[in-house]
Design a protein around this motif. Structure first.
Motif, PDB file in Angstrom:
ATOM      1  N   PRO A  33      -7.204  -3.383  -0.375  1.00  0.00           N
ATOM      2  CA  PRO A  33      -6.467  -4.010  -1.480  1.00  0.00           C
ATOM      3  C   PRO A  33      -5.125  -3.333  -1.759  1.00  0.00           C
ATOM      4  O   PRO A  33      -4.333  -3.837  -2.553  1.00  0.00           O
ATOM      5  CB  PRO A  33      -7.431  -3.836  -2.661  1.00  0.00           C
ATOM      6  CG  PRO A  33      -8.226  -2.620  -2.330  1.00  0.00           C
ATOM      7  CD  PRO A  33      -8.376  -2.641  -0.829  1.00  0.00           C
ATOM      8  N   TYR A  34      -4.892  -2.181  -1.134  1.00  0.00           N
ATOM      9  CA  TYR A  34      -3.605  -1.516  -1.268  1.00  0.00           C
ATOM     10  C   TYR A  34      -2.567  -2.216  -0.391  1.00  0.00           C
ATOM     11  O   TYR A  34      -2.846  -2.551   0.759  1.00  0.00           O
ATOM     12  CB  TYR A  34      -3.707  -0.055  -0.854  1.00  0.00           C
ATOM     13  CG  TYR A  34      -4.299   0.848  -1.908  1.00  0.00           C
ATOM     14  CD1 TYR A  34      -3.479   1.644  -2.698  1.00  0.00           C
ATOM     15  CD2 TYR A  34      -5.664   0.892  -2.119  1.00  0.00           C
ATOM     16  CE1 TYR A  34      -4.005   2.483  -3.672  1.00  0.00           C
ATOM     17  CE2 TYR A  34      -6.211   1.720  -3.095  1.00  0.00           C
ATOM     18  CZ  TYR A  34      -5.380   2.501  -3.864  1.00  0.00           C
ATOM     19  OH  TYR A  34      -5.896   3.321  -4.824  1.00  0.00           O
ATOM     20  N   GLN A  35      -1.382  -2.412  -0.918  1.00  0.00           N
ATOM     21  CA  GLN A  35      -0.289  -3.022  -0.164  1.00  0.00           C
ATOM     22  C   GLN A  35       0.846  -2.005  -0.063  1.00  0.00           C
ATOM     23  O   GLN A  35       1.509  -1.704  -1.059  1.00  0.00           O
ATOM     24  CB  GLN A  35       0.198  -4.290  -0.860  1.00  0.00           C
ATOM     25  CG  GLN A  35      -0.882  -5.348  -1.021  1.00  0.00           C
ATOM     26  CD  GLN A  35      -0.420  -6.508  -1.881  1.00  0.00           C
ATOM     27  OE1 GLN A  35       0.781  -6.763  -2.027  1.00  0.00           O
ATOM     28  NE2 GLN A  35      -1.371  -7.222  -2.460  1.00  0.00           N
ATOM     29  N   PHE A  36       1.043  -1.473   1.140  1.00  0.00           N
ATOM     30  CA  PHE A  36       2.127  -0.511   1.339  1.00  0.00           C
ATOM     31  C   PHE A  36       3.456  -1.253   1.325  1.00  0.00           C
ATOM     32  O   PHE A  36       3.621  -2.286   1.989  1.00  0.00           O
ATOM     33  CB  PHE A  36       1.933   0.218   2.657  1.00  0.00           C
ATOM     34  CG  PHE A  36       2.953   1.303   2.894  1.00  0.00           C
ATOM     35  CD1 PHE A  36       2.954   2.443   2.106  1.00  0.00           C
ATOM     36  CD2 PHE A  36       3.901   1.176   3.897  1.00  0.00           C
ATOM     37  CE1 PHE A  36       3.882   3.452   2.317  1.00  0.00           C
ATOM     38  CE2 PHE A  36       4.834   2.173   4.116  1.00  0.00           C
ATOM     39  CZ  PHE A  36       4.827   3.316   3.318  1.00  0.00           C
ATOM     40  N   GLN A  37       4.415  -0.729   0.561  1.00  0.00           N
ATOM     41  CA  GLN A  37       5.695  -1.410   0.375  1.00  0.00           C
ATOM     42  C   GLN A  37       6.879  -0.552   0.810  1.00  0.00           C
ATOM     43  O   GLN A  37       7.987  -0.716   0.337  1.00  0.00           O
ATOM     44  CB  GLN A  37       5.835  -1.833  -1.097  1.00  0.00           C
ATOM     45  CG  GLN A  37       4.758  -2.850  -1.500  1.00  0.00           C
ATOM     46  CD  GLN A  37       4.862  -3.287  -2.947  1.00  0.00           C
ATOM     47  OE1 GLN A  37       5.251  -2.504  -3.825  1.00  0.00           O
ATOM     48  NE2 GLN A  37       4.517  -4.534  -3.217  1.00  0.00           N
ATOM     49  N   GLY A  38       6.603   0.380   1.749  1.00  0.00           N
ATOM     50  CA  GLY A  38       7.689   1.179   2.300  1.00  0.00           C
ATOM     51  C   GLY A  38       7.925   2.463   1.508  1.00  0.00           C
ATOM     52  O   GLY A  38       7.056   2.925   0.768  1.00  0.00           O
ATOM     53  N   TYR A  39       9.109   3.009   1.664  1.00  0.00           N
ATOM     54  CA  TYR A  39       9.451   4.228   0.924  1.00  0.00           C
ATOM     55  C   TYR A  39      10.956   4.257   0.693  1.00  0.00           C
ATOM     56  O   TYR A  39      11.728   3.602   1.390  1.00  0.00           O
ATOM     57  CB  TYR A  39       8.994   5.481   1.678  1.00  0.00           C
ATOM     58  CG  TYR A  39       9.580   5.651   3.069  1.00  0.00           C
ATOM     59  CD1 TYR A  39      10.808   6.297   3.258  1.00  0.00           C
ATOM     60  CD2 TYR A  39       8.914   5.173   4.195  1.00  0.00           C
ATOM     61  CE1 TYR A  39      11.345   6.463   4.514  1.00  0.00           C
ATOM     62  CE2 TYR A  39       9.438   5.331   5.459  1.00  0.00           C
ATOM     63  CZ  TYR A  39      10.658   5.975   5.622  1.00  0.00           C
ATOM     64  OH  TYR A  39      11.184   6.127   6.873  1.00  0.00           O
ATOM     65  N   ARG A  40      11.347   5.015  -0.321  1.00  0.00           N
ATOM     66  CA  ARG A  40      12.774   5.230  -0.565  1.00  0.00           C
ATOM     67  C   ARG A  40      13.053   6.723  -0.465  1.00  0.00           C
ATOM     68  O   ARG A  40      12.162   7.559  -0.673  1.00  0.00           O
ATOM     69  CB  ARG A  40      13.187   4.693  -1.937  1.00  0.00           C
ATOM     70  CG  ARG A  40      12.547   5.377  -3.117  1.00  0.00           C
ATOM     71  CD  ARG A  40      13.244   4.996  -4.429  1.00  0.00           C
ATOM     72  NE  ARG A  40      12.635   5.670  -5.562  1.00  0.00           N
ATOM     73  CZ  ARG A  40      11.751   5.110  -6.382  1.00  0.00           C
ATOM     74  NH1 ARG A  40      11.385   3.841  -6.202  1.00  0.00           N
ATOM     75  NH2 ARG A  40      11.239   5.808  -7.381  1.00  0.00           N
ATOM     76  N   VAL A  41      14.266   7.072  -0.105  1.00  0.00           N
ATOM     77  CA  VAL A  41      14.655   8.457   0.120  1.00  0.00           C
ATOM     78  C   VAL A  41      15.717   8.855  -0.898  1.00  0.00           C
ATOM     79  O   VAL A  41      16.698   8.132  -1.090  1.00  0.00           O
ATOM     80  CB  VAL A  41      15.189   8.647   1.563  1.00  0.00           C
ATOM     81  CG1 VAL A  41      15.563  10.101   1.800  1.00  0.00           C
ATOM     82  CG2 VAL A  41      14.148   8.192   2.570  1.00  0.00           C
ATOM     83  N   ASP A  42      15.502   9.987  -1.553  1.00  0.00           N
ATOM     84  CA  ASP A  42      16.476  10.432  -2.545  1.00  0.00           C
ATOM     85  C   ASP A  42      17.586  11.253  -1.888  1.00  0.00           C
ATOM     86  O   ASP A  42      17.618  11.415  -0.649  1.00  0.00           O
ATOM     87  CB  ASP A  42      15.787  11.219  -3.663  1.00  0.00           C
ATOM     88  CG  ASP A  42      15.108  12.492  -3.167  1.00  0.00           C
ATOM     89  OD1 ASP A  42      15.440  12.970  -2.063  1.00  0.00           O
ATOM     90  OD2 ASP A  42      14.237  13.019  -3.885  1.00  0.00           O
ATOM     91  N   LYS A  43      18.502  11.779  -2.668  1.00  0.00           N
ATOM     92  CA  LYS A  43      19.651  12.507  -2.134  1.00  0.00           C
ATOM     93  C   LYS A  43      19.232  13.757  -1.362  1.00  0.00           C
ATOM     94  O   LYS A  43      19.950  14.199  -0.463  1.00  0.00           O
ATOM     95  CB  LYS A  43      20.600  12.887  -3.279  1.00  0.00           C
ATOM     96  CG  LYS A  43      21.297  11.687  -3.924  1.00  0.00           C
ATOM     97  CD  LYS A  43      22.248  12.133  -5.031  1.00  0.00           C
ATOM     98  CE  LYS A  43      22.937  10.930  -5.660  1.00  0.00           C
ATOM     99  NZ  LYS A  43      23.858  11.350  -6.761  1.00  0.00           N
TER     100      LYS A  43
END
Length: 811
Positions: A686-696
């Motif tokens: 039921p988990y939907q992985f939605q990617g990742y974001r990278v900070d500075k």
């Protein structure tokens, strides 16, 4: 038709000799070794008869002191009540050979009058359905997720692919609707494909081309539930200790997939067997179970045999009435065909034996019993059937020839492999050929425990006795061996997990613990003499070295130097060319910012995201299961396999002691604190992985959705080489929701509280949360696993629709 070099296998099946292999099954008992070899005079009729005496369990009643004729025996029936469907049991007892053509069980009720037979079946079925045992608990690991009620979640398409790739079809019937991948044909098979059937027979190649008949499944949908078949596939030994059906090292979800495929025609899941509380009928069934000598072959309720027939050695092979003949009053009925009857008669006539069988004869007979010849050739006998070769493939169809996809020969294996390594292979812990889809099965130790010694005895030439003198000086020659490896070995083989780009062969780093020194010497001197048609070239043509300047060109010294180098292990540096390849930035070294690599990792799956930090603490996130999977320190990863190798081996943390995290998602909705932590397969997660974001700073935050919640999951280096995890949860549960959101802080065989808010497991992983969260946490044990769970949201630092929890990991 076939293309040049690339072999379309479906065409060649039209040329196969002996189309009777595809005829309708008959009622005669099917024994693989007898059907494949005795029927075609490839073993003596007497040997075929002895094989039948063993595999039909004749000696369960006709006792013998010949250990090789020990009865195969039938399955354990201690759990028949929740493994088998009651209606199938009744029908099978009434007519075993009609319900399962080829069954090796005799009809023990055929002589009874109709009404007595009906009552006997009713009583036996009642007794067997009363034999219930709980299914075992399958413990999840990072590499083996065990979703809740995983047996209900099998995927038919995945199961079909597994069934046809991992080795099931070496013994069982392939599905005509399944299309194997195109495989590059070997020169020998290419030649055979061009021959007419008449030419094949004239050249004496009929045995090589003859289709191999299949071990029958019977009507599995009427026999098993999905749960029962799944658990049987996971561990066949539990119910069939004779080992004729081996274990194929299946994960829980794989067993569920294959069960779903095999039961694909089951329209609805059968209802549970109705409880029978008729104690008198059950007692009568138990009595008949002993009287009819069912107990001689089957284990049930600790019952012991009380009756035996005439000893085997006293039987008259030419008796007018016997079990061999069909439908004899008062005797069990085996519908043996004429050839089977004749073979058993010849075997009986040869008793008692005047001399003990030679070691090679004993071993060959045991290989017949276990049907090892379904996959392996030994002394020009057996091997994967020509009609089954298409299903043996390499991963990603890497072209390694038949050596890379067909199970290896057993000819001379006792001369080649050391006993301790062979024992490791038979126990399922000696996997080397990761490029093969087919798996080396695991047989019960009680069945194969003697095989390493048997192989060594049978193949023991005088050479093995000289093993210690082959390479008497391991140390002084090692540096020369490092040079020798670069003459060609490292072009195909890794060394201690390190290799040149594109290399997919077996690792030579541990070879001195696997093979005998004398075999190593002889094989390098002339590979084809020990392994015909091998792709391994000789580096000593005509017995002469090509490197005259090294060790004075002495062949024996140069081979000894290779052994010395490999024996030294990590005491010696890697070959220069491998070190040069490693220096080309294939090893990823985080320096100023984190490095993020999408790759394939053994414990983090095919959707792994590895994050390496300059602080030399790292994490691998499994984006398919949506969970952190591995923590490690020190060196990060070698990207060579990910970037350059077509058949990419799993990326391995460059640390000898990585920490594997518990399987399962980090968050779950539980109705109460006693509910087991749920686990999911890839298809029902039921988990939907939605990617990742990278900070500075280059640190990724993993994003995923669960139920009504949006989750942000960030890992960053902490003090003293720890990992600090920050989980931010946004969302409001639906009105009237009965479940509460929990975070699982840690799980393991045992947990120890170090201080408030800090727990440690048996692997040495310490997890800490704030005291505010720790106050409401729960420590519990369910099915031998202890976990530490924390309810969310907490009451102090949260807004109405978001929660943040910080977790520190140290090891």
């Amino acid at each position: 038709m076939h293309r040049p070099l690339i072999y379309c296998w479906s065409g060649i099946l039209l040329l196969l000799i002996g189309t009777s292999a595809y005829a309708e099954p008959d009622a005669a008992p099917f024994v693989s070794g007898f059907d494949r070899f005795a029927r075609h005079a490839e073993i003596e009729p007497e040997v075929g008869g002895k094989l039948l005496l063993s595999e039909l369990s004749c000696t369960a009643c006709h006792q013998t002191d010949q250990s090789d004729l020990a009865p195969k025996g039938g399955p354990r029936l201690t759990g028949a009540g929740n493994r088998l469907q009651q209606q199938w049991v009744k029908e099978y007892l009434a007519a075993p050979h009609a319900v399962k053509p080829g069954s090796t069980m005799p009809d023990v009720l055929q002589h009874l009058p109709a009404e007595e037979k009906r009552q006997t079946i009713k009583a036996l079925a009642a007794f067997l359905m009363a034999q219930e045992t709980e299914f075992p608990t399958i413990k999840a690991t990072g590499a083996n997720p065990v979703p809740y009620e995983f047996w209900k979640k099998g995927n038919v398409e995945r199961g079909q692919e597994l069934y046809h790739k991992i080795g099931c079809v070496a013994c069982h019937e392939p599905d005509e609707t399944y299309e194997p991948g195109e495989t590059k044909i070997s020169p020998t098979d290419q030649m055979l494909a061009q021959l007419d059937p008449e030419d094949i027979i004239e050249m004496g190649l009929a045995a090589k081309m003859r289709p191999v008949k299949s071990v029958p499944h019977g009507d599995l949908p009427t026999k098993y539930t999905r749960q029962a078949l799944t658990f049987f596939l996971l561990n066949p030994e539990q119910t069939r200790p004779a080992g004729r059906m081996p274990q194929l090292k299946l994960k829980a979800v794989e067993a569920a997939d294959i069960a779903a495929y095999l039961l694909r025609n089951q329209k609805t899941e059968p209802a549970e067997n109705a409880a029978n509380n008729d104690a008198a009928l059950i007692a009568e069934g138990q009595k008949r179970f002993v009287q009819l000598q069912c107990v001689n072959c089957h284990a049930a309720q600790n019952l012991k045999p009380k009756q035996f027939a005439k000893p085997l050695v006293q039987l008259n092979a030419k008796a007018a009435t016997s079990c061999i003949s069909q439908s004899q009053p008062g005797m069990p009925a085996y519908p043996l065909d004429q050839q089977q009857q004749a073979s058993i008669q010849q075997a009986l006539a040869s008793l008692p034996l005047k001399h003990k069988p030679e070691p090679k004869q004993r071993l060959a007979f045991q290989l017949l019993q276990l049907n090892c010849y379904a996959c392996h050739v030994r002394d020009k006998q057996g091997g994967v059937g020509f009609n089954r070769k298409p299903y043996f493939e390499t991963v990603n169809h890497v072209d390694l020839g038949d050596e890379g996809r067909i199970p290896p020969t057993l000819t001379g294996i006792g001369f080649k492999l050391q006993k301790k390594w062979l024992a490791k292979v038979l126990s399922g812990k000696g996997d080397l050929r990761f490029h093969m889809h087919a798996r080396m099965p695991v047989f019960p130790k009680s069945v194969v425990g003697s095989l390493p010694s048997e192989f060594e005895t049978a193949d023991n030439s005088q050479k093995l006795q000289q093993d210690k003198q082959v390479f008497p000086d391991h140390g002084k020659l090692a540096s020369a061996g490092r040079v020798m490896l670069e003459t060609g070995c490292i072009q195909c083989h890794p060394i201690r997990g390190e290799s040149m780009p594109g290399v997919v062969g077996t690792d030579l780093g541990d070879v001195t613990n696997r093979v005998h020194p004398q075999w190593f010497h002889d094989f390098l001197l002339n590979p084809a003499s020990l392994k015909p048609r091998t792709r391994m070239p000789t580096f000593f043509p005509d017995g002469k070295s090509q490197i005259k300047t090294l060790l004075d060109g002495s062949v024996d010294q140069q081979i000894a130097s290779l052994w010395s180098y490999l024996k030294a292990g990590e005491k010696q540096p890697l070959p220069e060319k491998i070190l040069a390849a490693k220096s080309k930035n294939y090893e990823l070294v985080p320096e100023k910012k984190p490095i993020i690599l999408r790759t394939f990792m053994q414990e983090a799956g095919t959707h792994a995201i590895a994050v390496g930090f300059p602080e030399k603490v790292h994490v691998a996130f499994d984006a398919e299961q949506v969970r952190p999977a591995i923590f490690w320190k020190g060196r990060f990863l070698d990207a060579q396999g990910t970037w350059f190798i077509r058949f990419a081996p799993p990326a391995i943390p460059l640390d000898k002691n990585p920490i594997l995290l518990p399987a399962g998602a980090p968050l779950a909705l539980l109705k109460n604190q006693g509910q087991p932590w749920p686990e999911f397969s890839a298809n029902d997660n039921p988990y939907q992985f939605q990617g990742y974001r990278v900070d500075k700073a280059g640190i990724p935050t993993f994003l995923y959705r669960f139920s009504e919640y949006e989750i942000e999951d960030r890992f960053a280096p902490g003090k003293k080489q720890s990992l600090k995890r920050t989980i931010k949860i946004k969302g409001t549960p639906s009105s009237g929701a009965l479940s509460k959101l929990w975070f699982r802080g840690l799980a393991g065989d045992s947990l120890k509280q170090i201080k408030p808010g800090t727990m440690k497991n048996q692997a040495g992983l310490t997890v800490s949360v704030s005291n505010a969260f720790a106050k409401t946490s729960q420590l519990r044990t369910i099915k031998d696993e202890t976990d530490w769970i924390i309810p969310l949201p907490a009451t102090d630092n949260n807004t109405a629709d978001s929660t943040t929890i910080e977790v520190t990991y140290q090891w």
